[in-house]
Design an enzyme around this catalytic site. Structure first.
Site, mmCIF file in Angstrom:
data_model
loop_
_atom_site.group_PDB
_atom_site.id
_atom_site.type_symbol
_atom_site.label_atom_id
_atom_site.label_comp_id
_atom_site.label_asym_id
_atom_site.label_seq_id
_atom_site.Cartn_x
_atom_site.Cartn_y
_atom_site.Cartn_z
ATOM 1 C CE LYS A 47 -3.267 2.264 2.611
ATOM 2 N NZ LYS A 47 -4.623 2.544 3.963
ATOM 3 C CG HIS A 95 -32.165 -26.670 -28.219
ATOM 4 N ND1 HIS A 95 -31.318 -26.505 -26.991
ATOM 5 C CD2 HIS A 95 -33.020 -26.816 -28.355
ATOM 6 C CE1 HIS A 95 -32.956 -27.555 -26.429
ATOM 7 N NE2 HIS A 95 -33.969 -27.800 -27.863
#
Ligand code: 93A
Length: 506
Positions: free
Chosen positions: A138, A268
């Site tokens: 960080k 389908h």
């Protein structure tokens, strides 16, 4: 933004490869802080090291569960050197600056793989080490993080070539690797805990449990924001297969968004009926006539408002889903007569640009196929040019073709899908299927146009098509035997255009 390393906190599970790094850093007069075993290791090299307990004024407690978790350690890593208050508090609380953090985490995955007991595995969940990694990453503006043994060679290289000085880009690169390590580590822990379907039930808020997957014996889930795309106004819950058909339907109808009233019927995931007509009810009737057998239980989609006339016709058909941008109020009343029929209003939103599917033990991601063939893309390669009606039909057929499973051949005429061959293992098979379907449903192919999703490897397709009545062909081109197909078309006065764009869909 270039920084030299003056102090380092080192806490590694495996001591392998550490010696040369310690020695090199020591040559640069780096001060070492370290935890139990690592401290021992450094001391044994004859190099001075400050035990982290001296920094925290706390011993390692709870059997090592808490050794580095302390404000003096994390303050030393997380302070911003260009922040006055941070600098002042460092002095106030007597926090030592830490420029470099080297961590090798408890080997969680290895412990799981070794078949250890749950108790042993849980002890191998690193808490302090992962926090050190995340904290240093960080604060990459000021801190260098070496999150695993894998980064030792890079660090050694930096010490050798730049005396351990790092640029902001170097530190950000290490931070990126650090978050890769930490996310992988936590994912491994998550996977260990997630033995059943806890993931689906708890961890993904938008996940929707479906009745089942493709078949009743398969569990199924949908992760997405259905409401962003549709308003469901009626009917039963959408199934896994419904969702796939709806996806195919919206992609198909999207091709016709700038055309006149167009109606498509899918089964389908492939179109089994599609037509453009002056009114949507005509379009529906023509689309249904294409293959009324397949239309049974299909998914219906319109590119424009569904009116009473259309709804009345639709109501005669058993269909799973009806989709349209809007409905006349009275049309909705009619469509809602069937309790289970799903009725969707399609919102005006862009279709997602990324397509994701699983592949082996990973995923495949690709961009959406955003190319729709237009008149400007057509290159006539035969002596005979398509008539203007054929050009319309070729574009129409190509749009259907692009949205049909490969290999596919699509026949169209006068804004109507006549028939198609879908998902075949050879192009000839797709062609023969399309011819046979046209015959079964009583269509003449005389003067019809044909689209192919990919090039013809041999001239057999154009020959079979011509003998069935096809007079115009659209295909990408690009086969080494293109000329044979072109020659055949020239000898038989068939018009053929190349687009240069393949439209596979698997
Ligand atoms: O049990 S921990 O999660 N608690 C901590 O505070 C802590 N700090 C560092 N484990 C912790 N570590 C881990 O200890 C490091 O990630 C490293 O794997 C190991 C190094 O311990 P030693 O130096 O005693 O061999």
């Amino acid at each position: 933004t270039t920084k030299t390393i003056q102090s380092a906190l080192i806490s590694v599970f495996s001591k392998e490869g550490l010696e040369p790094i310690i020695k090199k850093l020591h040559e640069q007069n780096v001060i070492f802080y370290s935890t139990g075993g690592t401290e021992e290791f450094i001391k044994n090299l004859g190099i001075p090291v400050v035990p982290v307990e001296d920094v925290t004024s706390y011993p390692s407690i709870l059997g090592g569960r808490v050794k580095t978790l302390h404000p003096k350690v994390f303050g030393g890593i997380l302070n911003r050197q260009d922040n006055e208050r941070d600098v002042q508090q460092m002095k106030e609380y007597d926090i030592p600056q830490i420029d470099l953090v080297i961590v090798d985490l408890y080997p969680f995955e290895k412990t799981v793989a070794s078949g250890a007991s749950e108790e042993d595995i849980i002890e191998k969940i690193d808490i302090g080490g992962i926090s050190l990694i995340r904290a240093a990453a960080k604060n990459f503006k000021d801190t260098v993080i070496i999150p695993s043994v894998a980064e030792y060679p890079l660090l050694l290289d930096l010490i050798n070539t730049q005396n351990g000085a790092t640029t902001l880009e170097d530190r950000k690169m290490f931070a990126t690797k650090a978050f890769h390590v930490s996310s992988h580590y936590d994912t491994a822990i998550f996977n260990y805990f997630n033995t059943d379907e806890t993931i689906f039930k708890t961890s993904i808020e938008k996940g929707q449990i479906l009745r089942y997957g493709e078949n009743p014996h398969q569990k199924g889930f949908f992760f997405g924001d259905f409401e962003a795309m549709f308003q469901k106004v009626h009917g039963k819950e959408l199934s896994y297969n419904n969702l796939l058909d709806v996806d195919a339907a919206v992609n198909l109808i999207n091709e016709f968004k700038n055309d006149g009233p167009t109606f498509a019927i899918l089964k389908h995931n492939n179109a089994c009926g599609l037509a453009t007509r002056p009114t949507i009810s005509e379009a529906y009737n023509v689309a249904l006539a294409c293959d009324p057998t397949s239309a049974f239980g299909g998914v219906l989609i319109a590119n424009t408002k569904i009116d009473v006339a259309t709804a009345t016709e639709i109501n005669k058909l058993f269909c799973e889903v009806v989709i349209a941008p809007s409905y006349d109020e009275a049309a909705l009343v009619i469509l809602q007569e069937k309790k289970n029929r799903i009725i969707l209003v399609q919102n005006e939103v862009e279709l997602p640009q990324k397509q994701v599917r699983t592949c082996l033990n990973g995923i495949l991601v690709q961009e959406r196929n955003n190319i729709t063939d237009t008149k400007a893309d057509l290159k006539t390669v035969t002596v005979t040019a398509p008539t203007s009606q054929e050009v319309e039909d070729l574009i129409f057929a190509s749009k259907v073709c692009k949205n049909t499973k490969s290999n596919t051949i699509v026949f169209a005429k006068n804004g109507t899908l006549i028939s198609s061959g879908t998902g075949q293992t050879s192009r000839v098979d797709a062609l023969l299927q399309a011819i046979e379907k046209a015959r079964i449903f009583g269509f003449s192919l005389e003067g019809a146009s044909m689209a192919s999703d990919a090039f013809f490897p041999f001239p057999d397709c154009v020959e079979i098509a011509k003998n069935a009545g096809i007079t115009a062909v659209i295909q990408p081109g690009g086969s080494i035997k293109d000329q044979l197909s072109i020659d055949y078309c020239n000898e038989n006065k068939v018009a053929m255009v190349f687009t240069g764009t393949r439209h596979f869909k698997h």
